[in-house]
Write a protein that holds these residues in place. Structure first.
Motif, PDB file in Angstrom:
ATOM      1  N   GLN A 109       0.826  -1.216   0.000  1.00 54.52           N
ATOM      2  CA  GLN A 109       0.000   0.000   0.000  1.00 54.52           C
ATOM      3  C   GLN A 109       0.859   1.265   0.000  1.00 54.52           C
ATOM      4  O   GLN A 109       2.066   1.238   0.160  1.00 54.52           O
ATOM      5  CB  GLN A 109      -0.928   0.006   1.209  1.00 54.52           C
ATOM      6  CG  GLN A 109      -1.976  -1.085   1.183  1.00 54.52           C
ATOM      7  CD  GLN A 109      -3.013  -0.904   2.266  1.00 54.52           C
ATOM      8  OE1 GLN A 109      -3.284   0.211   2.718  1.00 54.52           O
ATOM      9  NE2 GLN A 109      -3.606  -2.012   2.692  1.00 54.52           N
ATOM     10  N   HIS A 110       0.156   2.406  -0.185  1.00 54.70           N
ATOM     11  CA  HIS A 110       0.820   3.689  -0.202  1.00 54.70           C
ATOM     12  C   HIS A 110       1.312   4.068   1.181  1.00 54.70           C
ATOM     13  O   HIS A 110       0.773   3.614   2.195  1.00 54.70           O
ATOM     14  CB  HIS A 110      -0.152   4.806  -0.618  1.00 54.70           C
ATOM     15  CG  HIS A 110      -0.851   4.566  -1.910  1.00 54.70           C
ATOM     16  ND1 HIS A 110      -1.664   5.510  -2.493  1.00 54.70           N
ATOM     17  CD2 HIS A 110      -0.876   3.514  -2.732  1.00 54.70           C
ATOM     18  CE1 HIS A 110      -2.139   5.033  -3.616  1.00 54.70           C
ATOM     19  NE2 HIS A 110      -1.689   3.823  -3.790  1.00 54.70           N
ATOM     20  N   LEU A 111       2.274   4.937   1.217  1.00 59.38           N
ATOM     21  CA  LEU A 111       2.685   5.558   2.465  1.00 59.38           C
ATOM     22  C   LEU A 111       1.532   6.452   2.915  1.00 59.38           C
ATOM     23  O   LEU A 111       1.008   7.246   2.119  1.00 59.38           O
ATOM     24  CB  LEU A 111       3.926   6.415   2.184  1.00 59.38           C
ATOM     25  CG  LEU A 111       4.865   6.762   3.325  1.00 59.38           C
ATOM     26  CD1 LEU A 111       5.468   5.505   3.923  1.00 59.38           C
ATOM     27  CD2 LEU A 111       5.963   7.668   2.809  1.00 59.38           C
ATOM     28  N   GLN A 112       1.117   6.321   4.172  1.00 55.26           N
ATOM     29  CA  GLN A 112       0.018   7.163   4.629  1.00 55.26           C
ATOM     30  C   GLN A 112       0.318   7.731   6.012  1.00 55.26           C
ATOM     31  O   GLN A 112       1.050   7.137   6.803  1.00 55.26           O
ATOM     32  CB  GLN A 112      -1.311   6.402   4.626  1.00 55.26           C
ATOM     33  CG  GLN A 112      -1.350   5.160   5.484  1.00 55.26           C
ATOM     34  CD  GLN A 112      -2.679   4.440   5.387  1.00 55.26           C
ATOM     35  OE1 GLN A 112      -3.664   4.860   5.980  1.00 55.26           O
ATOM     36  NE2 GLN A 112      -2.710   3.372   4.643  1.00 55.26           N
ATOM     37  N   LEU A 113      -0.307   8.877   6.297  1.00 54.87           N
ATOM     38  CA  LEU A 113      -0.038   9.584   7.538  1.00 54.87           C
ATOM     39  C   LEU A 113      -0.766   8.921   8.704  1.00 54.87           C
ATOM     40  O   LEU A 113      -1.963   8.650   8.639  1.00 54.87           O
ATOM     41  CB  LEU A 113      -0.494  11.038   7.405  1.00 54.87           C
ATOM     42  CG  LEU A 113      -0.231  11.926   8.623  1.00 54.87           C
ATOM     43  CD1 LEU A 113       1.261  12.201   8.768  1.00 54.87           C
ATOM     44  CD2 LEU A 113      -0.992  13.245   8.491  1.00 54.87           C
ATOM     45  N   GLY A 126       1.590   8.827  -3.488  1.00 61.50           N
ATOM     46  CA  GLY A 126       1.123   7.917  -4.515  1.00 61.50           C
ATOM     47  C   GLY A 126       1.723   6.532  -4.325  1.00 61.50           C
ATOM     48  O   GLY A 126       2.518   6.322  -3.402  1.00 61.50           O
ATOM     49  N   PRO A 127       1.383   5.591  -5.200  1.00 57.24           N
ATOM     50  CA  PRO A 127       1.861   4.212  -5.059  1.00 57.24           C
ATOM     51  C   PRO A 127       3.308   4.032  -5.472  1.00 57.24           C
ATOM     52  O   PRO A 127       3.928   3.022  -5.136  1.00 57.24           O
ATOM     53  CB  PRO A 127       0.934   3.425  -5.984  1.00 57.24           C
ATOM     54  CG  PRO A 127       0.532   4.425  -7.010  1.00 57.24           C
ATOM     55  CD  PRO A 127       0.444   5.736  -6.316  1.00 57.24           C
ATOM     56  N   GLY A 128       3.838   5.010  -6.203  1.00 58.60           N
ATOM     57  CA  GLY A 128       5.235   4.925  -6.598  1.00 58.60           C
ATOM     58  C   GLY A 128       5.431   4.299  -7.969  1.00 58.60           C
ATOM     59  O   GLY A 128       4.561   3.600  -8.495  1.00 58.60           O
ATOM     60  N   THR A 129       6.578   4.598  -8.536  1.00 58.00           N
ATOM     61  CA  THR A 129       7.047   3.949  -9.762  1.00 58.00           C
ATOM     62  C   THR A 129       8.308   3.184  -9.392  1.00 58.00           C
ATOM     63  O   THR A 129       9.261   3.766  -8.871  1.00 58.00           O
ATOM     64  CB  THR A 129       7.378   4.977 -10.861  1.00 58.00           C
ATOM     65  OG1 THR A 129       6.186   5.619 -11.287  1.00 58.00           O
ATOM     66  CG2 THR A 129       8.039   4.283 -12.052  1.00 58.00           C
ATOM     67  N   ARG A 130       8.282   1.887  -9.646  1.00 58.78           N
ATOM     68  CA  ARG A 130       9.479   1.089  -9.347  1.00 58.78           C
ATOM     69  C   ARG A 130      10.349   1.029 -10.592  1.00 58.78           C
ATOM     70  O   ARG A 130       9.956   0.454 -11.602  1.00 58.78           O
ATOM     71  CB  ARG A 130       9.115  -0.314  -8.885  1.00 58.78           C
ATOM     72  CG  ARG A 130      10.363  -1.108  -8.474  1.00 58.78           C
ATOM     73  CD  ARG A 130      10.072  -2.309  -7.626  1.00 58.78           C
ATOM     74  NE  ARG A 130       9.469  -2.007  -6.339  1.00 58.78           N
ATOM     75  CZ  ARG A 130      10.117  -1.566  -5.272  1.00 58.78           C
ATOM     76  NH1 ARG A 130      11.423  -1.351  -5.341  1.00 58.78           N
ATOM     77  NH2 ARG A 130       9.483  -1.350  -4.148  1.00 58.78           N
ATOM     78  N   LEU A 131      11.508   1.632 -10.487  1.00 62.75           N
ATOM     79  CA  LEU A 131      12.460   1.687 -11.592  1.00 62.75           C
ATOM     80  C   LEU A 131      13.566   0.682 -11.353  1.00 62.75           C
ATOM     81  O   LEU A 131      14.194   0.681 -10.292  1.00 62.75           O
ATOM     82  CB  LEU A 131      13.052   3.094 -11.717  1.00 62.75           C
ATOM     83  CG  LEU A 131      14.208   3.263 -12.700  1.00 62.75           C
ATOM     84  CD1 LEU A 131      13.752   3.002 -14.131  1.00 62.75           C
ATOM     85  CD2 LEU A 131      14.833   4.649 -12.574  1.00 62.75           C
ATOM     86  N   THR A 132      13.786  -0.166 -12.341  1.00 67.13           N
ATOM     87  CA  THR A 132      14.900  -1.108 -12.279  1.00 67.13           C
ATOM     88  C   THR A 132      15.854  -0.780 -13.418  1.00 67.13           C
ATOM     89  O   THR A 132      15.430  -0.688 -14.576  1.00 67.13           O
ATOM     90  CB  THR A 132      14.418  -2.561 -12.429  1.00 67.13           C
ATOM     91  OG1 THR A 132      13.478  -2.845 -11.382  1.00 67.13           O
ATOM     92  CG2 THR A 132      15.583  -3.537 -12.346  1.00 67.13           C
TER      93      THR A 132
END
Lengths: 115, 117
Positions: free
Chosen positions: A42-46, B109-115
Motif C-alpha cells: 500500500q501507499h505511504l500514509q499519515l 502515490g503508489p510509486g514507480t518502481r524503476l529497475t
C-alpha cells in the motif's frame, strides 16, 4: 542539517502486546513531526502529526505519539497491537514555518505482529 | 476524491538510458514533492514544485530533474541512468489552498518502481 534516527529496525510482537517505536531528530530550530505507515503493498500514509500544543498526539487506528522537546524525541505508541498493524513505520520531520514541504525521514521500523 | 496517481508503475531500463516518470496530484493540490526510496538509503527528498516553480531541491546529481505543469501535474526525469538509480520513486501532493505550508499533510502515490539493468 536535519536528521532523524529510528533505533529499532525490526520489531516482532505478539498480538495484544504494547508497542513503542523510538524516533529522535536532530535540528536546532522548530520542527513539525510526523509518523507515516506503509502497509504491505500500500501507499505511504499519515498516522499522525505534531505541530504545536499538547505534546501527546492521537492518530488513526489507536496510535499516539509524544513529543518530548528536551529529548528531541517523538516516540510512537500503541497499547495493544493487532496483526493488521504489520507494516513499516517512518518518522519524519520538516522545518516549521518554512515555505516547503520537504520531509526528512528516518530509516523506518519494520513491525511484524504475530497472531 | 481520487488519490495521487503515478505512471508507469513499473519500469525497466538499461544503464545510460533516460527515463521520465509522471505524477498527477490530488485535484486542487498545488505542491508536488518527489522522493526516492531504496533499502539502503530509505526515503530521500528529491525536489518539490509549487505552482510550476521548484521550491526546494535535495542532494541529488543534476541528472535528476523535474518540472510541474499549469495543471499541477509533475514529471521527473533521470538521464544517463546508473545501476544505483534503481529505486521506488514516490510522489506526494499537498497544499490544497493558499501558499502551502510545512504543516500541510502530504499524500503519497503508489510509486514507480524503476529497475536499471
Amino acid at each position: 542539517a536535519q536528521s532523524v534516527s529510528q533505533h529499532n529496525h525490526h520489531v516482532i510482537l505478539s498480538e495484544a502486546a504494547s508497542l513503542e517505536l523510538g524516533c529522535n531528530y536532530s535540528y536546532g530550530g522548530t520542527v513539525n513531526l510526523f509518523w507515516y505507515v506503509q502497509y504491505p503493498g500500500q501507499h505511504l500514509q499519515l498516522l499522525l502529526k505534531y505541530f504545536s500544543g499538547d505534546p501527546l498526539v492521537k492518530g488513526i487506528k489507536g496510535f499516539e505519539a509524544e513529543f518530548i522537546k528536551s529529548k528531541f524525541s517523538f516516540n510512537l505508541r500503541k497499547p495493544s497491537v493487532q496483526w493488521s498493524d504489520t507494516a513499516e513505520y517512518f518518522c519524519a520531520v520538516n522545518v516549521r514555518g518554512g515555505a516547503t514541504n520537504k520531509l526528512i525521514f528516518g530509516t523506518g521500523t519494520l513491525l511484524a505482529v504475530q497472531p | 476524491k481520487a488519490g495521487v496517481t503515478q505512471t508507469p508503475r513499473y519500469l525497466i531500463k538499461t544503464r545510460g538510458q533516460q527515463v521520465t516518470l509522471s505524477c498527477s496530484p490530488i485535484s486542487g493540490h498545488r505542491s508536488v514533492s518527489w522522493y526516492q526510496q531504496t533499502p539502503g538509503q530509505g526515503l530521500q527528498f528529491l525536489f518539490e514544485y509549487f505552482s510550476e516553480t521548484q521550491r526546494n531541491k535535495g542532494n541529488f546529481p543534476g541528472r535528476f530533474s523535474g518540472r510541474q505543469f499549469s495543471n499541477s501535474r509533475s514529471e521527473m526525469n533521470v538521464s544517463t541512468l546508473e545501476l544505483g538509480d534503481s529505486a521506488l520513486y514516490l510522489c506526494a501532493s499537498s497544499a490544497p489552498r493558499g501558499g502551502g505550508s510545512s504543516t500541510d499533510t502530504q499524500y503519497f502515490g503508489p510509486g514507480t518502481r524503476l529497475t536499471v539493468l
